[in-house]
Design an enzyme around this catalytic site. Sequence first.
Site, PDB file in Angstrom:
ATOM      1  NE  ARG A   1      -2.665  -8.060   7.895  1.00 14.07           N
ATOM      2  CZ  ARG A   1      -3.301  -8.384   8.403  1.00 14.07           C
ATOM      3  NH1 ARG A   1      -3.890  -9.762   9.143  1.00 14.07           N
ATOM      4  NH2 ARG A   1      -2.941  -7.246   9.991  1.00 14.07           N
TER       5      ARG A   1
ATOM      6  CB  CYS B   1      13.605  26.565  -0.515  1.00  7.34           C
ATOM      7  SG  CYS B   1      14.300  27.247  -0.173  1.00  7.34           S
ATOM      8  CG  MET B   2       8.042  23.851  -3.011  1.00  5.34           C
ATOM      9  SD  MET B   2       6.765  24.873  -4.230  1.00  5.34           S
ATOM     10  CE  MET B   2       5.516  25.803  -2.638  1.00  5.34           C
ATOM     11  CG  ASP B   3      10.794  24.219  -5.879  1.00  9.80           C
ATOM     12  OD1 ASP B   3       9.825  23.355  -5.444  1.00  9.80           O
ATOM     13  OD2 ASP B   3      10.989  24.903  -5.657  1.00  9.80           O
TER      14      ASP B   3
ATOM     15  CE  LYS C   1      -0.789  -0.478   4.634  1.00 14.32           C
ATOM     16  NZ  LYS C   1      -1.557   0.219   6.005  1.00 14.32           N
TER      17      LYS C   1
ATOM     18  CG  HIS D   1      -3.168  -4.720  11.947  1.00 14.54           C
ATOM     19  ND1 HIS D   1      -1.884  -5.143  11.534  1.00 14.54           N
ATOM     20  CD2 HIS D   1      -2.911  -3.084  12.016  1.00 14.54           C
ATOM     21  CE1 HIS D   1      -1.466  -4.319  11.280  1.00 14.54           C
ATOM     22  NE2 HIS D   1      -1.711  -2.797  11.975  1.00 14.54           N
TER      23      HIS D   1
ATOM     24  NE  ARG E   1      -6.568   0.799  11.075  1.00 20.54           N
ATOM     25  CZ  ARG E   1      -4.969   0.316  11.100  1.00 20.54           C
ATOM     26  NH1 ARG E   1      -4.325   1.126  10.497  1.00 20.54           N
ATOM     27  NH2 ARG E   1      -4.488  -0.489  10.133  1.00 20.54           N
TER      28      ARG E   1
ATOM     29  CE1 TYR F   1      11.428  32.682   0.046  1.00 21.67           C
ATOM     30  CE2 TYR F   1      11.702  30.593  -0.024  1.00 21.67           C
ATOM     31  CZ  TYR F   1      11.992  31.447  -0.218  1.00 21.67           C
ATOM     32  OH  TYR F   1      11.053  31.673  -2.096  1.00 21.67           O
TER      33      TYR F   1
END
Length: 389
Positions: free
Chosen positions: A222, A314-316, A42, A169, A139, A268
């Site tokens: 699992r 920063c973002m990138d 998953k 689980h 859950r 920044y």
Amino acid sequence: MVKHAAYFRDTWAEINLDHIFENVKNMKQHIKGGTKLFAVVKANGYGHGDYQVAKTALEAGADYLAVAFLDEAIALREKGIEAPILVLGATRPEDATLAANFNIAVTVFHEEWLKRAVEHFYGEQPLKVHIKCDTGMGRLGIREKDELRHLADQLLAHENFLFEGIYTHFATADELTTTFYEQQLERFKELLSGLDSLPELVHCSNSAASLRFEDAQFNAVRMGISMYGLTPSQEMKDILPFPLKESFSLHTKLVHVKEIKAGDAVSYGATYIAKENEWIGTIPIGYADGWIRKLQGFKVIVDGKLVPIVGRICMDQCMIKLPSKYPIGEKVTLIGENNGMFVSVDDVAEKLETINYEVTCMIGNRVPRVYKKDGKTVFIHNPLHSLIK
Ligand code: PMH
């Protein structure tokens, strides 16, 4: 003809498929003979890539795949995976037909679901169903013996539904104290005792329980986090029955290198001020890739040396303080090995005060996955575009 690279920014995650193969093989050997193994892929294979991990796990002896949502199962079918797949999370009853037509098993945990699924069902083949029991996780799942028995009877009465499995689980199988784990196991056995007959697959062990407890294996386990070579918890690190081989690494390259003067600022907020003349390298990875701002101050590896991330992420992009001048294009490792130095997924998790599971899931799909076998690149997955390769 121009030959394009598969990605055009030098930031990539490397996935070691040999390690995934070995982890699955070792688990197969570790569990009781004849026990089936679900490979849990998953969340895009915990960030490693659903398809490549699924394929490798199946080659290594996994019998079944598990995902969280129907979309993830369909994605695997569309990529050509024919192995059985179980959806562990909730599937809408209206989508039961779709699941059946793709030969995808779903999880059921209340009767109302079955009633509505029956009303909507027009599948060409029966829907495989696993009943989920809640033995303490709180859950999804049925908690009462009578309710379970009733649901099982209803399932068996419908020819369009095949009662293939039952499971629960564990919430604490990775903790050294086993009291709660034992209570859950007892509760599961108690619930099972109310059924006239058991379905083909009875399963409750995640990685932690599969690694530690033979009595919880029933006839299937699992395997999630340990397939990726990561320990289910720090507590378990010293009691692993076989070594787990980490399969995720993250790399980038220097794209700018400059000498700044004492008193000069970086990034920044101008929060980082150089104390002396310093070599600063810029690397093209940032919080939009999952390399989040909380990692400011954490160390990355350049030429086998640990160096700090300075200033805000920063973002990138982000900046690192180099011990000396390095050339543009020098490899920088954020997770994994670089010239004998190693930063593990657990190291990043510790810095972020979280668990290893979250770290690999966090690295976003803007970062291409490069798959390695025998040290060679066998596949590159870049979901952003298909200029290849
Ligand atoms: N089975 C179920 C139902 C799960 O939710 C998970 C992991 C696994 C098996 C595999 O567990 P492992 O990775 O410890 O081996 N689920 C989650 C979760 O929901 N949050 O973190 C892990």
